[in-house]
Design an enzyme around this catalytic site. Structure first.
Site, PDB file in Angstrom:
ATOM      1  N   CYS A 201      -3.841  -1.689  -6.036  1.00 42.32           N
ATOM      2  CA  CYS A 201      -2.874  -2.746  -6.345  1.00 42.32           C
ATOM      3  C   CYS A 201      -3.511  -3.703  -7.354  1.00 42.32           C
ATOM      4  O   CYS A 201      -4.685  -3.590  -7.684  1.00 42.32           O
ATOM      5  CB  CYS A 201      -2.467  -3.485  -5.073  1.00 42.32           C
TER       6      CYS A 201
ATOM      7  N   GLU B  30     -10.293  -0.966  -0.879  1.00 45.84           N
ATOM      8  CA  GLU B  30     -11.084  -1.277  -2.074  1.00 45.84           C
ATOM      9  C   GLU B  30     -11.860  -2.582  -1.913  1.00 45.84           C
ATOM     10  O   GLU B  30     -13.029  -2.663  -2.315  1.00 45.84           O
ATOM     11  CB  GLU B  30     -10.186  -1.386  -3.318  1.00 45.84           C
TER      12      GLU B  30
END
Length: 140
Positions: free
Chosen positions: A86, A58
């Protein structure tokens, strides 16, 4: 709906991560139905100035999309990730103003040692998994 095809590309990116002995997570950013950037977890990344612990798919895809579009915010973009982001990545996605997060599976491993109040998924049973905005069930 493009969600399946974009998630398929994310899965292909995850396979590349696995081939490099990284955690197999892939990510794709789209704008108006077009792939802007794609990335995978990469501990051997060319991003030398970024600490290795931050080289999640990401984070890399956000950097690449931002550079490609020449902007600091990704308004109107969607991110497709094979695994629930996360907390670090979720924060970056929010700060970059990404429109939607679509992920393929919940992740519990990052949060399992945080105790009963913080353990588990960021999204599951949090009230934030609303319809098409966020969730592991693509196309529902």
């Amino acid at each position: 709906m493009f969600d399946f095809s974009f998630m398929r590309v994310s899965l292909e990116m995850a396979e590349l991560a696995a081939e490099k002995d990284s955690v197999p997570v892939g990510a794709v950013i789209t704008l108006n139905g077009e792939i802007i950037a794609k990335a995978h977890n990469d501990m051997q990344s060319l991003h030398k100035s970024i600490p290795k612990a931050m080289l999640h798919a990401e984070m890399i895809v956000l950097i690449e999309a931002s550079e490609r579009l020449g902007v600091n915010r990704l308004d109107g973009c969607d991110i497709y990730v094979t695994l629930e982001p996360c907390q670090m990545c979720l924060g970056a996605v929010a700060l970059m103003r990404v429109n939607r997060i679509i992920f393929g599976a919940y992740s519990y491993s990052v949060f399992r040692n945080l105790g009963p109040d913080l353990g588990g998924s960021l999204f599951e049973n949090s009230g934030q998994n609303t319809g098409e905005n966020i969730g592991p069930n693509i196309g529902e």
